[in-house]
Design a protein around this motif. Structure first.
Motif, PDB file in Angstrom:
ATOM      1  N   PRO A 193       0.854  -1.200   0.000  1.00 31.76           N
ATOM      2  CA  PRO A 193       0.000   0.000   0.000  1.00 31.76           C
ATOM      3  C   PRO A 193       0.882   1.240   0.000  1.00 31.76           C
ATOM      4  O   PRO A 193       1.942   1.264   0.631  1.00 31.76           O
ATOM      5  CB  PRO A 193      -0.784  -0.126   1.310  1.00 31.76           C
ATOM      6  N   LYS A 195       0.690   4.005   1.449  1.00 34.69           N
ATOM      7  CA  LYS A 195       0.973   4.544   2.783  1.00 34.69           C
ATOM      8  C   LYS A 195       2.172   3.828   3.398  1.00 34.69           C
ATOM      9  O   LYS A 195       3.000   4.440   4.083  1.00 34.69           O
ATOM     10  CB  LYS A 195      -0.253   4.407   3.683  1.00 34.69           C
ATOM     11  N   SER A 196       2.252   2.505   3.169  1.00 28.64           N
ATOM     12  CA  SER A 196       3.388   1.734   3.693  1.00 28.64           C
ATOM     13  C   SER A 196       4.665   2.100   2.945  1.00 28.64           C
ATOM     14  O   SER A 196       5.737   2.244   3.549  1.00 28.64           O
ATOM     15  CB  SER A 196       3.112   0.235   3.558  1.00 28.64           C
ATOM     16  N   PHE A 198       5.384   4.934   1.484  1.00 29.39           N
ATOM     17  CA  PHE A 198       5.799   6.283   1.857  1.00 29.39           C
ATOM     18  C   PHE A 198       6.326   6.354   3.291  1.00 29.39           C
ATOM     19  O   PHE A 198       7.041   7.291   3.644  1.00 29.39           O
ATOM     20  CB  PHE A 198       4.637   7.263   1.697  1.00 29.39           C
ATOM     21  N   SER A 199       5.979   5.390   4.117  1.00 31.34           N
ATOM     22  CA  SER A 199       6.409   5.424   5.522  1.00 31.34           C
ATOM     23  C   SER A 199       7.795   4.826   5.732  1.00 31.34           C
ATOM     24  O   SER A 199       8.362   4.933   6.828  1.00 31.34           O
ATOM     25  CB  SER A 199       5.396   4.681   6.401  1.00 31.34           C
ATOM     26  N   GLU A 250       2.988  17.447   5.035  1.00 35.16           N
ATOM     27  CA  GLU A 250       2.706  16.019   5.170  1.00 35.16           C
ATOM     28  C   GLU A 250       2.426  15.434   3.797  1.00 35.16           C
ATOM     29  O   GLU A 250       1.775  16.060   2.946  1.00 35.16           O
ATOM     30  CB  GLU A 250       1.506  15.800   6.096  1.00 35.16           C
ATOM     31  N   GLU A 252       0.520  13.052   2.521  1.00 32.69           N
ATOM     32  CA  GLU A 252      -0.847  12.863   2.026  1.00 32.69           C
ATOM     33  C   GLU A 252      -1.473  14.212   1.648  1.00 32.69           C
ATOM     34  O   GLU A 252      -2.152  14.340   0.620  1.00 32.69           O
ATOM     35  CB  GLU A 252      -1.697  12.153   3.086  1.00 32.69           C
ATOM     36  N   TYR A 255       0.132  15.386  -1.644  1.00 36.91           N
ATOM     37  CA  TYR A 255      -0.378  14.683  -2.827  1.00 36.91           C
ATOM     38  C   TYR A 255      -1.771  15.175  -3.189  1.00 36.91           C
ATOM     39  O   TYR A 255      -2.087  15.394  -4.360  1.00 36.91           O
ATOM     40  CB  TYR A 255      -0.392  13.174  -2.580  1.00 36.91           C
ATOM     41  N   ASP A 262      -6.505  11.026  -3.947  1.00 33.14           N
ATOM     42  CA  ASP A 262      -6.077  10.420  -2.681  1.00 33.14           C
ATOM     43  C   ASP A 262      -5.236   9.177  -2.958  1.00 33.14           C
ATOM     44  O   ASP A 262      -5.126   8.702  -4.088  1.00 33.14           O
ATOM     45  CB  ASP A 262      -7.277  10.082  -1.794  1.00 33.14           C
ATOM     46  N   PHE A 263      -4.635   8.636  -1.882  1.00 31.64           N
ATOM     47  CA  PHE A 263      -3.741   7.491  -2.029  1.00 31.64           C
ATOM     48  C   PHE A 263      -4.464   6.255  -2.563  1.00 31.64           C
ATOM     49  O   PHE A 263      -3.895   5.471  -3.320  1.00 31.64           O
ATOM     50  CB  PHE A 263      -3.080   7.159  -0.687  1.00 31.64           C
ATOM     51  N   GLU A 264      -5.700   6.070  -2.158  1.00 31.37           N
ATOM     52  CA  GLU A 264      -6.438   4.887  -2.592  1.00 31.37           C
ATOM     53  C   GLU A 264      -6.597   4.882  -4.108  1.00 31.37           C
ATOM     54  O   GLU A 264      -6.410   3.852  -4.766  1.00 31.37           O
ATOM     55  CB  GLU A 264      -7.814   4.843  -1.919  1.00 31.37           C
ATOM     56  N   ASP A 267      -3.212   4.128  -5.657  1.00 30.35           N
ATOM     57  CA  ASP A 267      -2.930   2.689  -5.564  1.00 30.35           C
ATOM     58  C   ASP A 267      -3.495   1.956  -6.780  1.00 30.35           C
ATOM     59  O   ASP A 267      -2.809   1.146  -7.415  1.00 30.35           O
ATOM     60  CB  ASP A 267      -3.536   2.111  -4.281  1.00 30.35           C
TER      61      ASP A 267
END
Length: 656
Positions: A193, A195-196, A198-199, A250, A252, A255, A262-264, A267
């Motif tokens: 994902p 988010k993972s 980017f973390s 930040e 998110e 972006y 959004d990230f979803e 993806d």
């Protein structure tokens, strides 16, 4: 086996020493020096082939600037390219992995004084430029933005994207060709994902070997999509996105602001993009060949000069003993090579032979007073004579301090763009408590030349502390403590941050005492601030206190102890460190060496630590997480182990 080094030392774990017999006499070939606008190339390949390499590197640099025109392309240190005519002559200078000489066709090594690119022009199936372009992108990004500030997914993704750069006929440039190994991996595996992705930070990227390939592949795919998706309309948005991230927005939020998505959704778009059977690439055709012959400066090298360059290369990749062999041979052929004396002086310094080091560096300056590196090296040598093994120093005497200052100012005069002399000059003044305002300006110049170097920021913070400007110091220290890419700087910044409050309390108490004494004598209040020099006049430096301040401090829930390391047991259940504390043996566990912070402040402990009995037993200070389970096979999980001198005594330890 875990390899470790002194704090802030530059040791390459992937390169090991080769026996002297493996160093074939490549310097006996005809060696050529070619200078382009941004690179210095030397090699035993043909002059024509060396010029081709120089042209390709200059072309790559030029094309890279077109996509990211705001990047700082000028490196604060020069880049030397060594071009070997064959695998046989290149082999002694290749990296060694798992005890075997790597079959790479080229590699890039960045350094504080010089960057090295090495490759062979021999015909091979492997493209020598891929890894060089990848690492060169990292250098350009670091020069401009600093690795700590650039998200790893973007840093690695962009480097992988540019690793496929190619050019035909010196006119047609291909950029963004598909990386088929990455595509094959991604099509067979489940994507992380975003988010993972980017973390992921640099520490976790180093630790997690198993998922590193997936991370590189997906980072490449994401950068490729952001550059080429929607028919290339996203490039300007990508630049805006990165600028927001550098401005600490930040991820998110950044972006959403730039891509209005959004990230979803991203993806899903990325998954669909990876499954494509064809990929868009950039092809640029220039009206005339991208040739640089008019900018080439070509000359022949003597055998001694060639040996000097090979020795300096070995020194810069930390193959100290092999470097000494080459440099001694260079001086046997020609005793008047300033560069060879300068490099051999630094080799002798690493070998702790200060007398020989000083002789060679003085000779380097005698032969060439315009050698800016020799002036810096000589000052660096003088500074090391007053430092402990843990890079601690309590004073620089006035005579040596003036000699260092003289040579550093000369180095700056000869090459104002070389940042290291600014740092060392500011540090000398910091230690002596002199010329602090000037030193702040000096270190700011170093930061301006090399904004990515966090060590310079750390010196600036210490200067502010010495001036009792706690707000300015805190503004620098807090970001370093939170997110420095260098573990040693991050650890020290965290410790300094913790001690700043107590320093302020002590200063206030001293000021109040002076005020009371002044009033008792009938003198007016409001006496000048106490300087750092005045604070230490009545209390001579305590080496043990200085060392203790540099040691890792336990976090909440952790404990610290001092004892003797008696043995290290390695097995399927993990690694167990046995430490003798008084009459008790404490057993501490780690999954592997990589998860343990290891550092030495002891002259006797160098190079590697391995499993087995320790003979002799080593004095250590350990931070660990205690276990309350009485049935456990260990007393806790080890966090760090620091080797200390035998006469060191920790003032505060956990009672067992």
């Amino acid at each position: 086996m875990r390899r470790f080094s002194l704090p802030l030392a530059c040791i390459l774990g992937f390169l090991v020493l080769l026996p002297a017999s493996a160093l074939t006499a490549t310097a006996k070939d005809t060696w050529v020096s070619v200078r382009t606008k941004n690179f210095h190339l030397v090699g035993n390949a043909s002059e024509r082939d060396i010029k081709k390499v120089g042209t390709r590197l200059e072309q790559f640099r030029d094309v890279f600037a077109r996509l990211f025109p705001g990047l700082r392309l000028a490196s604060p240190v020069p880049t030397t390219v060594v071009v070997f005519k064959s695998d046989q002559s290149y082999k002694p200078f290749k990296p060694v992995v798992d005890g075997k000489i790597s079959e790479v066709a080229g590699y890039f090594q960045a350094g504080n004084e010089v960057n090295y690119i090495t490759l062979t022009t021999a015909n091979r199936a492997e493209n020598p430029y891929g890894i060089i372009f990848h690492e060169y992108v990292h250098l350009l990004i670091k020069n401009t933005m600093g690795r700590a500030r650039v998200p790893p997914w973007f840093n690695e993704g962009l480097a992988e994207y540019y690793s496929t750069f190619d050019i035909e006929g010196d006119r047609k440039v291909f950029l963004g060709r598909p990386h088929f190994n990455h595509l094959e991996l991604l099509k067979k595996s489940r994507l992380l994902p975003l988010k993972s992705l980017f973390s992921v930070d640099y520490d976790s990227l180093i630790r997690n070997h198993a998922t590193r390939g997936q991370f590189y592949a997906q980072s490449w795919a994401l950068v490729h999509y952001l550059i080429h998706g929607e028919e290339g309309d996203r490039v300007s948005k990508l630049q805006q996105f990165v600028n927001l991230l550098l401005g600490k927005t930040e991820i998110e939020e950044a972006y959403q602001k730039v891509f209005n998505n959004d990230f979803e959704a991203l993806d899903k778009e990325l998954r669909s993009y990876i499954q494509n059977k064809s990929f868009r690439i950039n092809i640029a055709t220039f009206g005339k060949k991208l040739e640089l012959d008019s900018e080439f400066e070509t000359s022949r090298l003597s055998e001694g000069q060639a040996e000097a360059y090979l020795g300096d290369l070995l020194y810069n990749i930390n193959r100290t003993d092999d470097a000494a062999i080459r440099l001694e041979q260079a001086l046997a052929l020609d005793p008047n090579i300033s560069m060879a004396h300068a490099s051999l002086g630094m080799v002798r310094l690493k070998q702790k032979n200060f007398v020989a080091a000083k002789q060679h560096l003085q000779k380097a300056l005698e032969l060439d007073s315009g050698n800016y590196l020799a002036h810096y090296y000589y000052s660096y040598l003088l500074s090391r004579e007053y430092m402990t093994e843990g890079d601690l120093v309590s004073e620089f005497p006035e005579g040596p301090a003036e000699a260092m200052r003289k040579n550093l100012r000369r180095s700056i005069e000869l090459n104002p763009d070389f940042p290291e002399p600014y740092r060392l000059l500011a540090f000398i003044n910091l230690v002596r408590g002199e010329q602090l305002d000037e030193s702040v300006e000096l270190i700011k110049k170093a930061i301006a030349v090399s904004p990515a170097n966090e060590a310079y920021l750390f010196v600036l913070a210490q200067l502010h502390l010495r001036k009792h400007d706690f707000d300015a110091a805190r503004e620098i220290i807090e970001p370093l403590a939170a997110s420095s890419a260098d573990p040693s700087i991050r650890e020290t910044a965290q410790e300094l941050k913790q001690s700043m409050a107590s320093i302020q309390v002590q200063l206030e108490a001293v000021r109040e005492a002076r005020e009371r004494a002044a009033r008792a004598r009938g003198e007016p209040s409001g006496s000048p601030d106490l300087t750092a020099v005045e604070m230490t006049e009545t209390r001579p430096p305590d080496p043990s206190a200085q060392l203790e301040a540099a040691l890792k401090r336990p976090a909440e829930g952790q404990a610290r102890l001092q004892g003797l390391l008696t043995r290290i047991d390695c097995g399927a259940q993990g690694i167990f460190f046995t430490v003798k504390v008084g009459e008790r043996l404490v057993r501490l566990r780690a999954e592997n060496f990589e998860e343990v912070f290891i550092r030495t402040f002891a002259e006797s402990v160098r190079g590697e630590i391995t499993c087995g009995m320790r003979k002799p037993q080593d004095p250590v200070v350990i931070v660990y997480l205690p276990l309350k389970d009485q049935k456990a096979r260990s007393d806790g999980a080890i966090v760090s182990i620091e080797f200390v001198p035998g006469d060191f005594r920790l003032s505060q330890v956990r009672k067992l």
